[in-house]
Design a protein around this motif. Structure first.
Motif, PDB file in Angstrom:
ATOM      1  N   THR A 172       6.009  -1.359  -6.112  1.00  0.00           N
ATOM      2  CA  THR A 172       7.026  -0.362  -6.416  1.00  0.00           C
ATOM      3  C   THR A 172       6.783   0.251  -7.795  1.00  0.00           C
ATOM      4  O   THR A 172       6.705  -0.479  -8.795  1.00  0.00           O
ATOM      5  N   ARG A 173       6.609   1.549  -7.820  1.00  0.00           N
ATOM      6  CA  ARG A 173       6.419   2.318  -9.069  1.00  0.00           C
ATOM      7  C   ARG A 173       5.267   1.765  -9.926  1.00  0.00           C
ATOM      8  O   ARG A 173       5.337   1.796 -11.155  1.00  0.00           O
ATOM      9  N   CYS A 174       4.232   1.262  -9.291  1.00  0.00           N
ATOM     10  CA  CYS A 174       3.062   0.769 -10.020  1.00  0.00           C
ATOM     11  C   CYS A 174       2.012   1.869 -10.155  1.00  0.00           C
ATOM     12  O   CYS A 174       1.960   2.802  -9.353  1.00  0.00           O
ATOM     13  N   THR A 175       1.172   1.755 -11.179  1.00  0.00           N
ATOM     14  CA  THR A 175       0.106   2.721 -11.404  1.00  0.00           C
ATOM     15  C   THR A 175      -1.242   2.004 -11.440  1.00  0.00           C
ATOM     16  O   THR A 175      -1.394   0.992 -12.141  1.00  0.00           O
ATOM     17  N   PHE A 176      -2.191   2.534 -10.682  1.00  0.00           N
ATOM     18  CA  PHE A 176      -3.542   1.979 -10.633  1.00  0.00           C
ATOM     19  C   PHE A 176      -4.519   3.095 -11.002  1.00  0.00           C
ATOM     20  O   PHE A 176      -4.567   4.125 -10.326  1.00  0.00           O
ATOM     21  N   VAL A 177      -5.267   2.911 -12.067  1.00  0.00           N
ATOM     22  CA  VAL A 177      -6.205   3.940 -12.518  1.00  0.00           C
ATOM     23  C   VAL A 177      -7.633   3.425 -12.403  1.00  0.00           C
ATOM     24  O   VAL A 177      -7.983   2.389 -12.989  1.00  0.00           O
ATOM     25  N   ARG A 178      -8.443   4.118 -11.611  1.00  0.00           N
ATOM     26  CA  ARG A 178      -9.858   3.776 -11.411  1.00  0.00           C
ATOM     27  C   ARG A 178     -10.045   2.297 -11.040  1.00  0.00           C
ATOM     28  O   ARG A 178     -10.971   1.636 -11.515  1.00  0.00           O
ATOM     29  N   CYS A 179      -9.176   1.796 -10.196  1.00  0.00           N
ATOM     30  CA  CYS A 179      -9.308   0.419  -9.703  1.00  0.00           C
ATOM     31  C   CYS A 179     -10.153   0.407  -8.431  1.00  0.00           C
ATOM     32  O   CYS A 179     -10.258   1.409  -7.722  1.00  0.00           O
ATOM     33  N   ARG A 180     -10.763  -0.742  -8.137  1.00  0.00           N
ATOM     34  CA  ARG A 180     -11.626  -0.869  -6.968  1.00  0.00           C
ATOM     35  C   ARG A 180     -10.993  -1.826  -5.952  1.00  0.00           C
ATOM     36  O   ARG A 180     -10.614  -2.946  -6.286  1.00  0.00           O
ATOM     37  N   PHE A 181     -10.914  -1.318  -4.710  1.00  0.00           N
ATOM     38  CA  PHE A 181     -10.377  -2.104  -3.596  1.00  0.00           C
ATOM     39  C   PHE A 181     -11.417  -2.135  -2.476  1.00  0.00           C
ATOM     40  O   PHE A 181     -11.092  -2.046  -1.304  1.00  0.00           O
ATOM     41  N   ILE A 182     -12.689  -2.277  -2.828  1.00  0.00           N
ATOM     42  CA  ILE A 182     -13.774  -2.212  -1.854  1.00  0.00           C
ATOM     43  C   ILE A 182     -13.730  -3.431  -0.930  1.00  0.00           C
ATOM     44  O   ILE A 182     -13.818  -4.579  -1.378  1.00  0.00           O
ATOM     45  N   GLY A 183     -13.543  -3.166   0.366  1.00  0.00           N
ATOM     46  CA  GLY A 183     -13.483  -4.252   1.340  1.00  0.00           C
ATOM     47  C   GLY A 183     -12.263  -5.146   1.209  1.00  0.00           C
ATOM     48  O   GLY A 183     -12.220  -6.241   1.774  1.00  0.00           O
ATOM     49  N   THR A 184     -11.258  -4.692   0.487  1.00  0.00           N
ATOM     50  CA  THR A 184     -10.068  -5.509   0.235  1.00  0.00           C
ATOM     51  C   THR A 184      -9.138  -5.554   1.450  1.00  0.00           C
ATOM     52  O   THR A 184      -8.970  -4.567   2.160  1.00  0.00           O
ATOM     53  N   SER A 185      -8.519  -6.710   1.691  1.00  0.00           N
ATOM     54  CA  SER A 185      -7.530  -6.854   2.760  1.00  0.00           C
ATOM     55  C   SER A 185      -6.169  -6.401   2.237  1.00  0.00           C
ATOM     56  O   SER A 185      -5.559  -7.076   1.405  1.00  0.00           O
ATOM     57  N   LEU A 186      -5.721  -5.248   2.724  1.00  0.00           N
ATOM     58  CA  LEU A 186      -4.440  -4.687   2.278  1.00  0.00           C
ATOM     59  C   LEU A 186      -3.519  -4.438   3.477  1.00  0.00           C
ATOM     60  O   LEU A 186      -2.635  -3.590   3.431  1.00  0.00           O
ATOM     61  N   GLU A 187      -3.731  -5.223   4.536  1.00  0.00           N
ATOM     62  CA  GLU A 187      -2.917  -5.043   5.729  1.00  0.00           C
ATOM     63  C   GLU A 187      -1.426  -5.255   5.421  1.00  0.00           C
ATOM     64  O   GLU A 187      -1.048  -6.162   4.692  1.00  0.00           O
ATOM     65  N   GLU A 188      -0.626  -4.377   5.998  1.00  0.00           N
ATOM     66  CA  GLU A 188       0.834  -4.487   5.964  1.00  0.00           C
ATOM     67  C   GLU A 188       1.436  -4.438   4.561  1.00  0.00           C
ATOM     68  O   GLU A 188       2.575  -4.870   4.356  1.00  0.00           O
ATOM     69  N   ILE A 189       0.698  -3.894   3.574  1.00  0.00           N
ATOM     70  CA  ILE A 189       1.335  -3.709   2.264  1.00  0.00           C
ATOM     71  C   ILE A 189       2.268  -2.506   2.329  1.00  0.00           C
ATOM     72  O   ILE A 189       2.128  -1.628   3.177  1.00  0.00           O
ATOM     73  N   THR A 190       3.248  -2.494   1.426  1.00  0.00           N
ATOM     74  CA  THR A 190       4.120  -1.324   1.299  1.00  0.00           C
ATOM     75  C   THR A 190       4.057  -0.837  -0.148  1.00  0.00           C
ATOM     76  O   THR A 190       4.040  -1.639  -1.082  1.00  0.00           O
ATOM     77  N   THR A 191       3.982   0.480  -0.305  1.00  0.00           N
ATOM     78  CA  THR A 191       4.034   1.066  -1.641  1.00  0.00           C
ATOM     79  C   THR A 191       5.155   2.096  -1.675  1.00  0.00           C
ATOM     80  O   THR A 191       5.383   2.817  -0.703  1.00  0.00           O
ATOM     81  N   ALA A 251     -14.134   0.894   2.743  1.00  0.00           N
ATOM     82  CA  ALA A 251     -14.113  -0.221   3.714  1.00  0.00           C
ATOM     83  C   ALA A 251     -12.902  -1.145   3.548  1.00  0.00           C
ATOM     84  O   ALA A 251     -12.909  -2.285   4.026  1.00  0.00           O
ATOM     85  N   ALA A 252     -11.856  -0.663   2.885  1.00  0.00           N
ATOM     86  CA  ALA A 252     -10.637  -1.466   2.741  1.00  0.00           C
ATOM     87  C   ALA A 252      -9.864  -1.490   4.066  1.00  0.00           C
ATOM     88  O   ALA A 252      -9.982  -0.587   4.888  1.00  0.00           O
ATOM     89  N   HIS A 253      -9.079  -2.550   4.252  1.00  0.00           N
ATOM     90  CA  HIS A 253      -8.277  -2.704   5.463  1.00  0.00           C
ATOM     91  C   HIS A 253      -6.810  -2.426   5.113  1.00  0.00           C
ATOM     92  O   HIS A 253      -6.145  -3.239   4.478  1.00  0.00           O
ATOM     93  N   LEU A 254      -6.340  -1.243   5.540  1.00  0.00           N
ATOM     94  CA  LEU A 254      -4.966  -0.841   5.255  1.00  0.00           C
ATOM     95  C   LEU A 254      -4.150  -0.749   6.542  1.00  0.00           C
ATOM     96  O   LEU A 254      -3.157  -0.030   6.608  1.00  0.00           O
TER      97      LEU A 254
END
Length: 201
Positions: free
Chosen positions: A25-44, A56-59
């Motif tokens: 919630t209300r987070c900021t990510f600048v030039r971060c890497r999520f290569i191949g990251t498991s991000l299933e079922e996240i909410t933003t 290749a991330a899993h969203l």
């Protein structure tokens, strides 16, 4: 299950980690890497991702509300049944991304690379796709009513059965794709005829 609220991350490498089921919630990510990251079922909600790499991330089944993904890379990312509501996606690249079952409600997808994207039967009413690249995209039976399609590239896109009525299509090259079977309004029909050299009074 984890929660991040009002946090900021700069050039953090989350690649190939398990980040499933998170609430951001209300987070900021600048030039971060999520290569191949498991991000299933996240909410933003109200988050900003600036120049982040989701290659290749899993969203799958992720839900995003009023978040921004600006100039991000989604090469080969899996966005199966993900949902984006009122999100800003400007300048992001979805080359070879899996978009089956995606839900897009409103939002600004201007300047995005959606070449060859599978968007058949999608409800894209009112979405902004200013100067987006939809070359070769499958938009058959998509609902694009009142969308902002100024200077959008549709070369070899499939639009059979698509509804374009009320969409802003200034600067679109009607000679680069077939509108056979698409629904158009009077203004679009005039623009189409003029593109092929007709003089319309």
């Amino acid at each position: 299950m984890y929660q991040y609220t009002d946090q900021e991350f700069n050039e953090v490498d989350f690649s190939r980690t398990d980040q499933r089921d998170g609430e951001l919630t209300r987070c900021t990510f600048v030039r971060c890497r999520f290569i191949g990251t498991s991000l299933e079922e996240i909410t933003t909600a109200g988050c900003r991702f600036i120049e982040c790499d989701f290659t290749a991330a899993h969203l799958n089944a992720s839900i995003h509300t009023e978040s921004a993904f600006e100039n991000c890379i989604f090469h080969d990312a899996n966005l199966f049944v993900s949902k984006f509501t009122e999100c800003k996606m400007t300048g992001s690249d979805f080359t070879k991304a899996q978009l089956d079952g995606i839900t897009i409600e409103q939002g600004d997808w201007s300047y995005t690379n959606l070449r060859f994207a599978g968007l058949a039967k999608q409800d894209l009413r009112g979405i902004r796709l200013l100067e987006a690249d939809l070359t070769g995209a499958n938009l058959e039976k998509a609902d694009l009513r009142k969308a902002e399609l100024t200077r959008t590239q549709f070369a070899k896109a499939k639009l059979k059965g698509a509804d374009l009525r009320g969409a802003e299509m200034d600067g679109v090259n009607f000679r680069s794709f077939s509108v056979e079977g698409a629904r158009m309004d009077g203004n679009q029909a005039v623009s189409f005829m003029r593109a092929f050299g007709a003089k319309v009074d």
